[in-house]
Design an enzyme around this catalytic site. Structure first.
Site, short mmCIF file in Angstrom:
data_model
loop_
_atom_site.label_atom_id
_atom_site.label_comp_id
_atom_site.label_asym_id
_atom_site.label_seq_id
_atom_site.Cartn_x
_atom_site.Cartn_y
_atom_site.Cartn_z
N THR A 90 0.65 -1.23 -0.02
CA THR A 90 -0.10 -0.05 0.05
C THR A 90 1.01 1.32 -0.02
O THR A 90 2.12 1.13 0.11
CB THR A 90 -0.90 -0.01 1.07
OG1 THR A 90 0.10 0.21 2.56
CG2 THR A 90 -1.85 -1.25 1.21
N HIS A 92 1.07 3.41 2.28
CA HIS A 92 1.16 3.82 3.83
C HIS A 92 2.87 4.06 4.02
O HIS A 92 3.05 4.92 4.84
CB HIS A 92 1.03 2.74 4.62
CG HIS A 92 0.93 3.14 6.34
ND1 HIS A 92 -0.11 3.91 6.72
CD2 HIS A 92 1.80 2.75 7.21
CE1 HIS A 92 0.44 3.98 8.13
NE2 HIS A 92 1.35 3.21 8.40
#
Length: 164
Positions: A90, A92
């Site tokens: 992801t 993140h």
């Protein structure tokens, strides 16, 4: 990306004992501890009488706020930020890395204190190992050398200011 370490700064004479604050993430501890160990070893190799204070934080995201608290006290000549962010599937990791970079730059500019940014965003554990423990691309050694280089720059700036 540089694949060669900068040379070790020449010995300097300091008006007072150089004081370093290391803010290190406790996340990815094997890699970060290698960074801490290499940074400290190199700092002492350059100036055996320096003072190093270590501040552990839960993760890389907490490094800038801790650096801010340290900078506000004005007790350290240089702050060294150490952490390892492993890229996942992801975004993140990208968000954390960007936030950390922005936060550290703000601390440096607000307090006019050098903040050495070695919070690494890496694609794999192999990259982390190479940068934290390797001999050719060791970011801990690089952080220590950059810290002393910035001390020299600060002293040059101060001398020129005093000469006016």
């Amino acid at each position: 990306m540089s694949t060669k370490l900068p040379t070790r700064p020449a010995q300097m004479v300091f008006a007072s004992t150089p004081r370093f604050a290391i803010v290190a993430s406790e996340y990815n501890p094997d890699f970060v501890q290698a960074l801490v160990n290499n940074t400290c070893k190199e700092l002492y190799a350059i100036e055996e009488n320096c003072v190093i204070e270590l501040f552990g934080v839960p993760g890389s995201f907490e490094i800038p706020v801790t650096a801010e608290m340290i900078a506000a006290q004005r007790r350290h000549d240089v702050i060294i930020a150490l952490g390892v962010i492993l890229q996942g599937k992801t975004k993140h990791a990208d968000l954390i890395a960007s936030s950390v970079s922005d936060g550290l730059q703000q601390v440096a500019l607000k307090h006019a204190v050098p903040v050495i940014h070695e919070v690494l965003l890496v694609a794999s554990e192999e990259e982390a190992r190479e940068r934290c423990s390797g001999e050719d691309l060791n970011r801990g050694i690089e952080a220590a050398r950059a810290a002393f280089t910035m001390l020299r720059v600060r002293e040059e700036v101060q001398k020129k200011k005093a000469a006016r």
